[in-house]
Scaffold this active site. Structure first.
Site, PDB file in Angstrom:
ATOM      1  NE  ARG A 146      -4.405   5.149   9.932  1.00  0.00           N
ATOM      2  CZ  ARG A 146      -4.782   4.164   9.101  1.00  0.00           C
ATOM      3  NH1 ARG A 146      -4.076   3.044   9.037  1.00  0.00           N
ATOM      4  NH2 ARG A 146      -5.834   4.313   8.328  1.00  0.00           N
TER       5      ARG A 146
ATOM      6  CD  GLU B 195      -2.967  -1.156   2.262  1.00  0.00           C
ATOM      7  OE1 GLU B 195      -2.869  -0.289   3.145  1.00  0.00           O
ATOM      8  OE2 GLU B 195      -3.857  -2.028   2.267  1.00  0.00           O
TER       9      GLU B 195
ATOM     10  CG  HIS C 290      -9.118   6.420   2.702  1.00  0.00           C
ATOM     11  ND1 HIS C 290      -9.219   6.231   1.339  1.00  0.00           N
ATOM     12  CD2 HIS C 290      -8.465   5.341   3.189  1.00  0.00           C
ATOM     13  CE1 HIS C 290      -8.655   5.075   1.021  1.00  0.00           C
ATOM     14  NE2 HIS C 290      -8.190   4.511   2.127  1.00  0.00           N
TER      15      HIS C 290
ATOM     16  NE  ARG D 148      -4.488   5.582   3.819  1.00  0.00           N
ATOM     17  CZ  ARG D 148      -4.987   4.736   4.699  1.00  0.00           C
ATOM     18  NH1 ARG D 148      -5.345   5.167   5.889  1.00  0.00           N
ATOM     19  NH2 ARG D 148      -5.129   3.451   4.406  1.00  0.00           N
TER      20      ARG D 148
ATOM     21  CG  HIS E  45      -9.653   6.686   6.844  1.00  0.00           C
ATOM     22  ND1 HIS E  45     -10.668   5.761   6.693  1.00  0.00           N
ATOM     23  CD2 HIS E  45      -8.498   5.968   6.910  1.00  0.00           C
ATOM     24  CE1 HIS E  45     -10.149   4.535   6.672  1.00  0.00           C
ATOM     25  NE2 HIS E  45      -8.849   4.639   6.816  1.00  0.00           N
TER      26      HIS E  45
END
Length: 522
Positions: free
Chosen positions: A389, A119, A247, A293, A354
């Site tokens: 994060r 990811e 997100h 992100r 998110h």
């Protein structure tokens, strides 16, 4: 009204991966545990809806590489100690606890090997997953195990009102000279709207996130910021609350309610495009579609503003070489139910709130600044996430600190009470309780969520934040005044917590004059 009381060694508020891991670890240590959740179903939590996966150790991987990836994503303010703890302990707990003890059915190849995904901002393929319903697989496995433990009592459909603390809730004036500490909580039984007291030697907050204070969010309806508000009212320290991760890809559809389109799609080569089909992430980051992100969310936001669009596309059909329906069955079925065939057409997406990167300050053992109170999972502020994060570290953080908190409790356990129970006030009901009007609750929530989205969203200005302070401040004063004379119910308690958490986020954002990670000042 009868004063109902419960007693336990460890009270855990919340039932996601962090809370249930802690419950099982405490049970194994021989401690008497109560788990409280405001939902009628123990499974209902942020964990249950997590799609992507959980970090483990990949091929040619090392704790040093994972630590560096965490620190890089955190934009310079991740706690190096927390990152090292996660990188060293995390993969071991995944194997020993989730796989070997709990039996979580992670996806495997035809030869039986665990499959690994990659990811955004990860330098290796190191993400374990269970198709695109990883959180559900973990949560259901944990719930099954918890229900088998005789020394874990479960109070579903019970909402935490406030933490019980000394000296605040003591009627003994001499308690003012005692060290402040948490001794349990006031809990509302949602069925009969009766307030109960739980006295515990130790209390663990595992209440999850706060996404529902924003108009657009990937979080379930239970994520109203309860733990942040509970801790704040009890006097515990909170940190990094301005860093709210958005997100980049939630499904844009009137009936989707913020349905998450996992970052794992971009890990499988899906690309973000404008509505005319042109990829654009390479213009914003050398990492392209696998950028952090916050960078991806701002890029999407800028493309929408520039073009006057209300969404962009995430195209996996044109770029991936996998069996899309097999790899992402839940996303495929959800989109198909809304008339979108992701195997043959792009997915309309927008960013959505998110994850809270900050939270209730805790040390390496999960201890907050208030004695005998611990916080684990998203509600906690370990410093791991810094300003942004790293994908798929949230479930792992809940697992690791759930274990570490209980290890600390079991090693230092002391059931001696420094107070007399008779000194702790029972709940005082108003002489004449006013009924709660759901329409007014709904309208206040709409005001909060719109204010937070418009003024405290992906791109902020101090003029907007100043306006948010005034608007949320007005709402919190009005709500607190009504709360003092109302008949308690879960709707009111959620609203009270949501408003207070919103104000905490606004004030933290207003104080921070530097753009970093998920906190971006225009």
């Amino acid at each position: 009204m009868k004063d109902m009381k419960h007693y336990c060694d460890v009270l855990i508020i919340g039932s996601g991966i962090a809370g249930l891991t802690a419950a099982l670890a405490a049970s194994d240590a021989g401690l008497d545990v109560i788990v409280v959740t405001k939902e009628p179903d123990l499974r209902e939590s942020n964990t249950f809806y997590a799609q992507g996966g959980i970090v483990c150790k990949g091929v040619d991987d090392s704790p040093e590489l994972l630590t560096q990836d965490i620190l890089s994503a955190g934009a310079g303010i991740s706690n190096p100690e927390a990152a090292r703890i996660l990188a060293v302990d995390g993969p071991r707990y995944v194997e020993e606890f989730l796989i070997n003890t709990i039996g979580v059915p992670f996806s495997r190849s035809e030869s039986g090997e665990l499959e690994l995904a990659q990811e955004g901002s990860h330098s290796r393929r190191r993400i374990l997953y269970s198709m695109d319903t990883t959180g559900k697989a973990i949560e259901e496995s944990l719930v099954k195990k918890v229900r088998q433990c005789g020394n874990i009592r479960i109070l579903e459909d019970h909402t935490a009102i406030d933490l019980l603390t000394i000296p605040h809730h003591s009627t003994n004036p001499l308690s003012l000279y005692m060290e402040p500490r948490c001794i349990g909580a006031y809990i509302l039984n949602n069925q009969d709207e009766r307030v109960e007291r739980i006295f515990s030697a130790y209390t663990i907050l595992a209440t999850g996130g706060l996404g529902r204070i924003f108009l657009h969010t990937t979080n379930p309806v239970c994520a109203t910021g309860d733990g942040f508000a509970l801790a704040s009212r009890a006097g515990a320290r909170l940190i990094n609350m301005e860093y709210i991760q958005f997100h980049p890809t939630s499904l844009f559809h009137r009936d989707a309610d913020g349905f998450l389109i996992s970052e794992a799609l971009r890990g499988e080569r899906a690309r973000l495009t404008t509505r005319d089909g042109a990829p654009f992430m390479d213009r914003y980051s050398p990492l392209g579609d696998l950028a952090p992100r916050d960078e991806v969310s701002r890029a999407i936001y800028e493309e929408m503003i520039k073009r006057g669009d209300t969404y962009v596309y995430l195209d996996i059909a044109s770029f991936a070489t996998i069996d899309i329906q097999k790899r992402f069955p839940a996303i495929y079925e959800k989109c198909l139910s809304l008339g979108i065939d992701i195997a043959n057409e792009p997915i309309p997406v927008v960013p959505a709130a998110h994850y809270a990167c900050g939270g209730v300050y805790v040390d390496a053992r999960g201890r907050t600044s208030l004695k005998n109170l611990y916080a684990i999972g998203e509600v906690s502020g370990t410093g791991l996430h810094g300003a942004n994060r790293l994908a798929s570290t949230s479930l792992l953080e809940g697992l690791v600190w759930g274990m570490r908190a209980v290890r600390d409790i079991s090693e230092t356990f002391d059931e001696a009470k420094s107070y007399k129970e008779s000194d702790i006030a029972a709940w005082i009901y108003p002489d004449k309780e006013e009924e709660v009007d759901p329409a007014l609750i709904h309208q206040d929530w709409l005001s909060i969520r719109s204010t937070m989205w418009n003024y405290v969203g992906i791109i902020r200005t101090f003029k907007r934040l100043d306006r948010a302070k005034a608007d949320v401040g007005y709402l919190i004063n009005r709500t607190n005044e009504f709360y003092r004379k109302a008949r308690l119910n879960p709707l009111l308690l959620d609203l009270r917590n949501g408003i207070q958490t919103a104000l905490i986020v606004v004030e933290a954002a207003f104080r921070n004059r530097k753009s970093r990670g998920a906190h971006y000042i225009a």
